[in-house]
Motif scaffolding. Structure first.
Motif, short mmCIF file in Angstrom:
data_model
loop_
_atom_site.label_atom_id
_atom_site.label_comp_id
_atom_site.label_asym_id
_atom_site.label_seq_id
_atom_site.Cartn_x
_atom_site.Cartn_y
_atom_site.Cartn_z
N PHE A 254 0.82 -1.22 0.00
CA PHE A 254 0.00 0.00 0.00
C PHE A 254 0.85 1.27 0.00
O PHE A 254 0.55 2.24 -0.71
CB PHE A 254 -0.92 -0.01 1.23
N SER A 255 1.91 1.27 0.78
CA SER A 255 2.71 2.48 0.99
C SER A 255 3.41 2.97 -0.27
O SER A 255 3.82 4.14 -0.33
CB SER A 255 3.74 2.25 2.10
N ASN A 256 3.56 2.12 -1.29
CA ASN A 256 4.21 2.54 -2.53
C ASN A 256 3.23 2.72 -3.69
O ASN A 256 3.65 2.95 -4.82
CB ASN A 256 5.31 1.56 -2.93
N MET A 257 1.96 2.60 -3.39
CA MET A 257 0.96 2.72 -4.45
C MET A 257 0.50 4.16 -4.65
O MET A 257 0.38 4.92 -3.69
CB MET A 257 -0.25 1.85 -4.12
N GLY A 258 0.25 4.51 -5.93
CA GLY A 258 -0.42 5.76 -6.25
C GLY A 258 -1.90 5.51 -6.40
O GLY A 258 -2.74 6.14 -5.75
N VAL A 259 -2.23 4.55 -7.26
CA VAL A 259 -3.62 4.12 -7.43
C VAL A 259 -3.59 2.70 -8.00
O VAL A 259 -2.59 2.28 -8.59
CB VAL A 259 -4.39 5.08 -8.37
N SER A 260 -4.65 1.97 -7.78
CA SER A 260 -4.74 0.60 -8.31
C SER A 260 -5.89 0.51 -9.30
O SER A 260 -6.80 1.36 -9.31
CB SER A 260 -4.97 -0.40 -7.17
N ASP A 261 -5.87 -0.54 -10.12
CA ASP A 261 -6.97 -0.76 -11.07
C ASP A 261 -8.30 -0.89 -10.33
O ASP A 261 -9.33 -0.37 -10.79
CB ASP A 261 -6.71 -2.03 -11.89
N ALA A 262 -8.28 -1.59 -9.19
CA ALA A 262 -9.51 -1.82 -8.45
C ALA A 262 -10.13 -0.52 -7.96
O ALA A 262 -11.35 -0.34 -7.97
CB ALA A 262 -9.25 -2.76 -7.27
N VAL A 263 -9.27 0.41 -7.53
CA VAL A 263 -9.77 1.70 -7.06
C VAL A 263 -10.20 2.57 -8.25
O VAL A 263 -11.25 3.22 -8.22
CB VAL A 263 -8.71 2.42 -6.21
#
Length: 270
Positions: A254-263
């Motif tokens: 989570f801490s390295n994510m900008g955005v995910s496909d699911a979101v």
């Protein structure tokens, strides 16, 4: 099991009930061969089920208010008596915000409550290490771990002043960790865990929705309390002897994510 903590002795703060990360750490430490003392504030002990955990793990319980130097001195002295020597590992799993409990918005904080929360959630970590350091109560290559959350670095509006407390906690780990490492060869780290449905975490407004969001953002999904316990055990073990002064993210990415496909799919029109 791997006997990773065979012969090691420790103190575990903060086990309240079976949902607590500290509870899971105690169970796993016992499975890995450790002996330890359990401790919590007297009021938390009345609310929780720590005596059942003590029976399960063959441990003794010493009540202690982690904001009281007298209580902490007594805790460390009695722990060394019970365990027959110096300490190899300590878990600080303590956090509390009166402002959150009373639903007081961050922009309208009651500062007496703010100070109480900072004392319990962060300054107690400094006080604990103060006692351990000045009593020379830790064995060389021992390990001290505190649990934190990435609201210390990023804005999570409803996390309130707990975000400030966690930032303070992480700074204490680095600053005190330097002296503990230099003088006693003891390592000090924090684990930044995924949002976890514990008694403390569930007090944050909108927590269920937040857990779901974090799970959809994380490529590996949220880390569970038991998985956090496993990670903590690795930091108590001799396999991580040169890891110190670190804030270690245990959050499924989570801490390295900008955005995910699911979101993104929630905001993208078909």
């Amino acid at each position: 099991m791997y006997n990773l903590l065979k012969g090691k002795k420790g103190i575990i703060f903060g086990a309240l009930n079976e949902h607590s990360i500290a509870w899971k750490v105690a169970e796993r430490a016992h499975e890995e061969g450790a002996e330890f003392v359990l401790t919590n504030a007297p009021i938390a002990m009345r609310m929780g089920e720590i005596k059942a955990l003590a029976e399960k793990t063959g441990s003794q319980v010493i009540p202690a208010d982690a904001t009281s130097m007298d209580d902490l001195n007594n805790l460390v002295e009695k722990s060394m008596e019970i365990l027959g020597g110096k300490i190899d590992f300590v878990l600080h799993s303590i956090g509390m915000s009166v402002n959150v409990r009373k639903g007081i918005h961050y922009t309208n904080s009651n500062y007496d409550f703010t100070q109480k929360g900072a004392d319990v959630s962060a300054l107690s970590f400094h006080k604990t290490m103060n006692v351990l350091y000045n009593k020379n109560a830790m064995n060389e290559w021992g390990s001290i771990v505190a649990l934190t959350y990435m609201a210390a670095q990023r804005v999570f509006p409803d996390y309130n002043d707990m975000a400030d407390n966690k930032a303070y906690l992480e700074s204490i780990a680095r600053s005190f960790g330097y002296f503990f490492g230099r003088d006693h060869k003891v390592r000090v780290n924090t684990i930044s865990q995924s949002p976890t449905p514990t008694t403390a975490g569930s007090g944050v407004k909108g927590f269920d929705g937040f857990i779901s969001y974090a799970d959809k953002m994380s490529p590996l999904g949220n880390a569970t309390a038991l998985e956090c316990a496993d990670y903590t055990i690795s930091l108590f073990s001799d396999l991580t002897k040169k890891v110190t002064l670190q804030n270690l993210f245990h959050d499924g990415g989570f801490s390295n994510m900008g955005v995910s496909d699911a979101v993104m799919s929630k905001f993208t029109e078909e």
